[in-house]
Write an enzyme that holds these catalytic residues in place. Structure first.
Site, PDB file in Angstrom:
ATOM      1  N   ASP A 164      19.763 -60.524  43.326  1.00  0.00           N
ATOM      2  CA  ASP A 164      20.062 -61.736  43.847  1.00  0.00           C
ATOM      3  C   ASP A 164      18.899 -62.731  43.489  1.00  0.00           C
ATOM      4  O   ASP A 164      17.896 -62.013  43.296  1.00  0.00           O
ATOM      5  CB  ASP A 164      20.464 -61.638  45.325  1.00  0.00           C
ATOM      6  N   ASP A 191      18.574 -66.394  45.178  1.00  0.00           N
ATOM      7  CA  ASP A 191      18.360 -67.436  46.374  1.00  0.00           C
ATOM      8  C   ASP A 191      18.063 -66.566  47.718  1.00  0.00           C
ATOM      9  O   ASP A 191      18.767 -65.800  48.075  1.00  0.00           O
ATOM     10  CB  ASP A 191      19.450 -68.287  46.733  1.00  0.00           C
TER      11      ASP A 191
END
Length: 292
Positions: free
Chosen positions: A33, A35
């Site tokens: 991922d 963020d």
């Protein structure tokens, strides 16, 4: 097109219950991922929201609400947020003003501690069986936001350690609309991007040979639904919100955003996921990874 409707890896989950972590194959692919995991965007999202909230006399966004928004595209302007915020402007106006703040502050994004070293280590790492370890990005951020968040030269350089063809973003046409996290699709597409670029003769990577790195609860569930192992690295404030519920998070069983296909989720204490405080001093050997 890779879809997320299949019941991936039910057999390895039962094997893990019997054998514990010793039953796992070495990790051949690390899927990230972005963020709040690789870069400090979660704090910046909060900053941008609070600037607009303060302008209209509303209190700062609490983590009890923010925890329900993380990992869901558009959630910062959705029902959960507005039912709490009660700002005296339309959703369209709020989105406009928040977007203006994103344009100002997203270029401030910086890599989080340990990220650059981890990615560089993985670029030269091999499994205990001598195969290279591949890396990919699976971010819900759409392309225009990705470009803003990586506009700082030092931040862009770190993200570019991940090959461009292995970077999957939220508006990737291979991901069906409405199939964002916690659906597994984005991680399955990221794996397919790796497998499609492997040299001839190299065995394709299976989901059980992948390690997903996530900070959000829904992201953990997406990784579990994809039949992959998961490392959860939550923001300290998010970890506080889920204190006492860590086992359910790691199993992908919080039911924060129900999507059906519950058989894809893991089981509590099945050994497929664990929590780390940050990405510094990553325990490579636990996952069958050798860094030379």
């Amino acid at each position: 097109m890779v879809t997320g409707d299949e019941n991936h890896e039910a057999k390895p989950i039962s094997e893990a219950k019997i054998n514990g972590t010793t039953g796992f194959p070495p990790i051949r692919a690390c899927l990230f991922d972005m963020d709040g995991l690789l870069i400090n965007t979660e704090d910046l999202y909060t900053k941008c929201a609070n600037i607009v909230l303060t302008k209209y006399g509303r209190p700062p966004l609490p983590w009890s609400v923010k925890a329900q928004l993380m990992g869901i595209p558009g959630s910062s302007n959705g029902d959960t947020f507005h039912n709490w915020a009660k700002v005296p402007i339309s959703r369209e106006q709020f989105k406009k003003e928040q977007t203006e703040q994103h344009q100002i502050h997203f270029p401030e994004c910086q890599p989080l501690p340990g990220v650059e070293k981890l990615l560089k280590d993985l670029k030269r790492a091999k499994t205990t069986q001598g195969l290279p370890v591949e890396i990919a990005l699976a971010s819900s951020s759409e392309k225009n936001n990705y470009e803003m968040k990586t506009s700082r030269e030092t931040t862009r350089a770190v993200l570019e350690l991940i090959p461009k063809e292995h970077r999957v973003l939220g508006d990737d046409p291979r991901i069906q609309h409405g199939r964002g996290k916690p659906a597994p699709d984005i991680y399955l597409v990221a794996l397919e991007s790796i497998n499609s670029s492997l040299p001839d003769g190299v065995p394709k990577i299976e989901p059980k040979q992948c390690l997903v790195f996530e900070d959000s609860v829904l992201g953990v569930e997406a990784g579990r639904r994809a039949g992959m192992r998961v490392v959860w690295v939550p923001h300290p404030e998010l970890a506080k919100e889920y204190k006492g519920k860590e086992k359910e998070v790691l199993a992908g069983r919080t039911a924060l955003y129900p999507i059906g296909n519950d058989e894809q989720r893991g089981e509590v204490d099945d050994g497929w996921a664990e929590q780390l405080p940050n990405l510094e001093n990553f325990p490579y050997e636990k996952f069958g990874i050798v860094v030379s």
